[in-house]
Design a protein around this motif. Sequence first.
Motif, mmCIF file in Angstrom:
data_model
loop_
_atom_site.group_PDB
_atom_site.id
_atom_site.type_symbol
_atom_site.label_atom_id
_atom_site.label_comp_id
_atom_site.label_asym_id
_atom_site.label_seq_id
_atom_site.Cartn_x
_atom_site.Cartn_y
_atom_site.Cartn_z
ATOM 1 N N GLY A 43 13.317 -7.978 -9.848
ATOM 2 C CA GLY A 43 13.021 -8.919 -8.779
ATOM 3 C C GLY A 43 13.752 -8.538 -7.502
ATOM 4 N N PHE B 90 6.802 -13.798 -9.594
ATOM 5 C CA PHE B 90 8.248 -13.941 -9.493
ATOM 6 C C PHE B 90 8.616 -15.409 -9.358
ATOM 7 N N PHE B 105 16.017 -14.261 -7.424
ATOM 8 C CA PHE B 105 14.761 -13.983 -8.101
ATOM 9 C C PHE B 105 14.970 -13.535 -9.542
ATOM 10 N N GLY B 108 10.462 -10.901 -12.849
ATOM 11 C CA GLY B 108 9.014 -10.899 -12.747
ATOM 12 C C GLY B 108 8.283 -10.866 -14.067
#
Lengths: 113, 114
Positions: A43, B90, B105, B108
């Motif tokens: 990410g 995400f 984050f 994913g």
Amino acid sequence: DQQVKQNSPSLSVQEGRISILNCDYTNSMFDYFLWYKKYPAEGPTFLISISSIKDKNEDGRFTVFLNKSAKHLSLHIVPSQPGDSAVYFCAANPQGGSEKLVFGKGTKLTVNP
Amino acid sequence: NAGVTQTPKFRILKIGQSMTLQCTQDMNHNYMYWYRQDPGMGLKLIYYSVGAGITDKGEVPNGYNVSRSTTEDFPLRLELAAPSQTSVYFCASRTTDRGGQPQHFGDGTRLSIL
């Protein structure tokens, strides 16, 4: 209509040199700008931010410059290292407590040894 | 530190199937987000939440649903999968809504609809 634009899809630099990643925006109602770095299969991770009332913010090898009159910001990486090779996203935060960060499409940086 | 955890990492669905993408964070953040990233594009906001029980639409909410029953979890539901939903998803969270506060984050979920 893209409010945050990163017009260079890719950038290649030599190790030790400066990397300059650019970002343009069209909306004057952003109060913060943020840069994120993203490696493949991971990410995005936060790198550095700048308030719209400032024109420069520095953190180690990373410096972000904001030119409000030109609606332009840039991220400088000095010196560039091979581990900096990643996709860099510029993001803008609208004023007024909005939750909706606006992201650019990203620039892929390759730092060659 | 786990941070934001997304499961699964990869999934292939057939058109018309449904699934839930899971997202959990252990930072006690009130604000959580779901984004999708299509090839060569930036992240687009699907849904977001400012706290347990409160959700709102982002830029591209059609075809998705969310719920937020706890501070930790923010699942994203696809009811009738379509090829246009092939993307990388995400999940992110942050502690406040102050503009300079970064979002954290997860790694994913890569989703393919065939």
